[in-house]
Design a protein around this motif. Structure first.
Motif, PDB file in Angstrom:
ATOM      1  N   ASP A   6     119.255  -3.527 110.143  1.00 35.38           N
ATOM      2  CA  ASP A   6     118.086  -3.900 109.341  1.00 35.38           C
ATOM      3  C   ASP A   6     117.968  -2.999 108.134  1.00 35.38           C
ATOM      4  OD1 ASP A   6     116.915  -6.001 110.878  1.00 35.38           O
ATOM      5  OD2 ASP A   6     116.217  -4.505 112.322  1.00 35.38           O
ATOM      6  N   ARG A   7     117.723  -3.615 106.994  1.00 30.12           N
ATOM      7  CA  ARG A   7     117.400  -2.864 105.782  1.00 30.12           C
ATOM      8  C   ARG A   7     115.888  -2.865 105.703  1.00 30.12           C
ATOM      9  NH1 ARG A   7     120.715  -2.939 100.543  1.00 30.12           N
ATOM     10  NH2 ARG A   7     119.532  -1.523  99.244  1.00 30.12           N
ATOM     11  N   VAL A   8     115.289  -1.669 105.631  1.00 30.05           N
ATOM     12  CA  VAL A   8     113.846  -1.561 105.696  1.00 30.05           C
ATOM     13  C   VAL A   8     113.172  -2.106 104.446  1.00 30.05           C
ATOM     14  CG1 VAL A   8     111.937   0.072 105.971  1.00 30.05           C
ATOM     15  CG2 VAL A   8     114.038   0.380 107.286  1.00 30.05           C
ATOM     16  N   VAL A 128     120.162   2.197 121.795  1.00 30.72           N
ATOM     17  CA  VAL A 128     120.396   3.211 120.760  1.00 30.72           C
ATOM     18  C   VAL A 128     119.941   2.667 119.401  1.00 30.72           C
ATOM     19  CG1 VAL A 128     122.117   4.652 119.605  1.00 30.72           C
ATOM     20  CG2 VAL A 128     122.413   4.075 122.031  1.00 30.72           C
ATOM     21  N   VAL A 129     119.132   3.460 118.701  1.00 27.80           N
ATOM     22  CA  VAL A 129     118.690   3.085 117.349  1.00 27.80           C
ATOM     23  C   VAL A 129     118.947   4.273 116.427  1.00 27.80           C
ATOM     24  CG1 VAL A 129     116.767   2.399 115.876  1.00 27.80           C
ATOM     25  CG2 VAL A 129     116.909   1.521 118.211  1.00 27.80           C
ATOM     26  N   ILE A 130     119.755   4.026 115.390  1.00 23.50           N
ATOM     27  CA  ILE A 130     120.055   5.048 114.389  1.00 23.50           C
ATOM     28  C   ILE A 130     119.313   4.663 113.117  1.00 23.50           C
ATOM     29  CG2 ILE A 130     121.852   6.154 113.020  1.00 23.50           C
ATOM     30  CD1 ILE A 130     123.824   5.377 115.289  1.00 23.50           C
ATOM     31  N   THR A 131     118.501   5.575 112.615  1.00 22.32           N
ATOM     32  CA  THR A 131     117.774   5.367 111.372  1.00 22.32           C
ATOM     33  C   THR A 131     118.403   6.278 110.328  1.00 22.32           C
ATOM     34  OG1 THR A 131     115.770   4.889 112.619  1.00 22.32           O
ATOM     35  CG2 THR A 131     115.505   5.383 110.279  1.00 22.32           C
ATOM     36  N   TYR A 132     118.746   5.706 109.189  1.00 23.46           N
ATOM     37  CA  TYR A 132     119.429   6.493 108.169  1.00 23.46           C
ATOM     38  C   TYR A 132     119.132   5.954 106.781  1.00 23.46           C
ATOM     39  CZ  TYR A 132     122.919   2.720 108.096  1.00 23.46           C
ATOM     40  OH  TYR A 132     123.541   1.505 107.983  1.00 23.46           O
ATOM     41  N   GLN A 133     119.518   6.745 105.791  1.00 27.37           N
ATOM     42  CA  GLN A 133     119.374   6.345 104.396  1.00 27.37           C
ATOM     43  C   GLN A 133     120.765   6.248 103.790  1.00 27.37           C
ATOM     44  OE1 GLN A 133     117.674   9.039 101.264  1.00 27.37           O
ATOM     45  NE2 GLN A 133     115.934   7.637 101.531  1.00 27.37           N
ATOM     46  N   ALA A 134     120.974   5.202 103.010  1.00 24.85           N
ATOM     47  CA  ALA A 134     122.278   5.003 102.379  1.00 24.85           C
ATOM     48  C   ALA A 134     122.080   4.505 100.957  1.00 24.85           C
ATOM     49  CB  ALA A 134     123.105   3.998 103.172  1.00 24.85           C
ATOM     50  N   GLY A 135     123.083   4.744 100.135  1.00 22.10           N
ATOM     51  CA  GLY A 135     123.066   4.252  98.769  1.00 22.10           C
ATOM     52  C   GLY A 135     123.473   5.331  97.796  1.00 22.10           C
ATOM     53  N   TYR A 136     123.753   4.918  96.590  1.00 18.92           N
ATOM     54  CA  TYR A 136     124.098   5.858  95.533  1.00 18.92           C
ATOM     55  C   TYR A 136     122.792   6.452  94.998  1.00 18.92           C
ATOM     56  CZ  TYR A 136     128.850   4.094  95.608  1.00 18.92           C
ATOM     57  OH  TYR A 136     130.118   3.765  95.995  1.00 18.92           O
ATOM     58  N   PRO A 137     122.586   7.766  95.146  1.00 22.48           N
ATOM     59  CA  PRO A 137     121.312   8.355  94.741  1.00 22.48           C
ATOM     60  C   PRO A 137     121.093   8.387  93.228  1.00 22.48           C
ATOM     61  CG  PRO A 137     122.777  10.034  95.636  1.00 22.48           C
ATOM     62  CD  PRO A 137     123.471   8.721  95.783  1.00 22.48           C
ATOM     63  N   THR A 138     122.142   8.352  92.445  1.00 22.63           N
ATOM     64  CA  THR A 138     121.964   8.368  90.992  1.00 22.63           C
ATOM     65  C   THR A 138     122.511   7.073  90.417  1.00 22.63           C
ATOM     66  OG1 THR A 138     124.011   9.651  90.750  1.00 22.63           O
ATOM     67  CG2 THR A 138     121.942  10.878  90.782  1.00 22.63           C
ATOM     68  N   GLN A 139     123.671   7.108  89.828  1.00 24.71           N
ATOM     69  CA  GLN A 139     124.246   5.931  89.182  1.00 24.71           C
ATOM     70  C   GLN A 139     125.420   5.405  89.999  1.00 24.71           C
ATOM     71  OE1 GLN A 139     125.532   6.718  85.201  1.00 24.71           O
ATOM     72  NE2 GLN A 139     126.022   4.598  84.774  1.00 24.71           N
TER      73      GLN A 139
END
Length: 190
Positions: A6-8, A128-139
């Motif tokens: 899931d994408r929050v 099991v549930v893994i919560t995380y952040q992903a993506g390019y933080p700048t450009q």
């Protein structure tokens, strides 16, 4: 292995409508909504094809079980693991201490630290549930931005599901596929 990703938050395109309009050479506001839709569709499609998150977003991955040892978290590049929760053998929700696992952020590989193993789980579904952040933080990398522009522009100019063929269409050499190939998850270097 995972049962659900899931994408929050909704996808925020990594380039703006104004940037795409400049690429399209469109200088009027009438098509802004259509251009925004094509931009979002191109971003989502290329994210799915590459297995990446172009803009920073929070995700949850639900797993049926812990892997034997190591696995790759979908949708990189990972910026942080917020939590790993699991139901233990008594079906009590637990949070795995960060000191018990390690993650390679660029590739998204996750495993227990040396000398440790994943905890034993109860019999519940998706424990099991893994919560995380992903993506390019700048450009985002320039080839990805260019690929998004090309795909969105193609959809903007060809708005129908089918076309009448009057001339043969060919893919542009060094086009979208060539630009995104190095960024596909599971490839060397990503």
């Amino acid at each position: 292995m995972w049962t659900k990703i899931d994408r929050v938050a909704p996808i925020v395109p990594p380039i703006s409508v104004e940037e795409l309009k400049k690429h399209l050479r469109v200088d009027f506001p009438d098509d802004d909504e259509i251009i925004d839709t094509m931009l979002r569709a191109a971003s989502e499609a290329l994210e799915a094809e590459c297995g990446l998150s172009f803009s920073v977003a929070d995700y949850t991955v639900t797993l049926d079980c812990f892997p034997a040892r190591e696995f790759t978290i979908p949708h990189g590049p990972i910026t942080e693991i917020s939590s790993i929760e699991y139901r233990d053998t008594d079906e009590v929700l637990q949070t795995l201490a960060p000191s018990l696992y390690e993650v390679e952020l660029r590739s998204g590989r996750l495993r227990p630290v040396t000398g440790e193993s994943w905890p034993n789980l109860g019999d519940s579904f998706s424990p099991v549930v893994i919560t995380y952040q992903a993506g390019y933080p700048t450009q985002i990398p320039y080839p990805i931005a260019a690929a998004i522009r090309l795909v969105a522009a193609d959809h903007y100019r060809n708005r129908e599901a089918s076309i009448e063929i009057t001339a043969q269409m060919i893919e542009i050499p060094f086009g979208v596929q060539r630009m995104i190939d190095p960024f596909r998850r599971g490839r060397f270097g990503v």
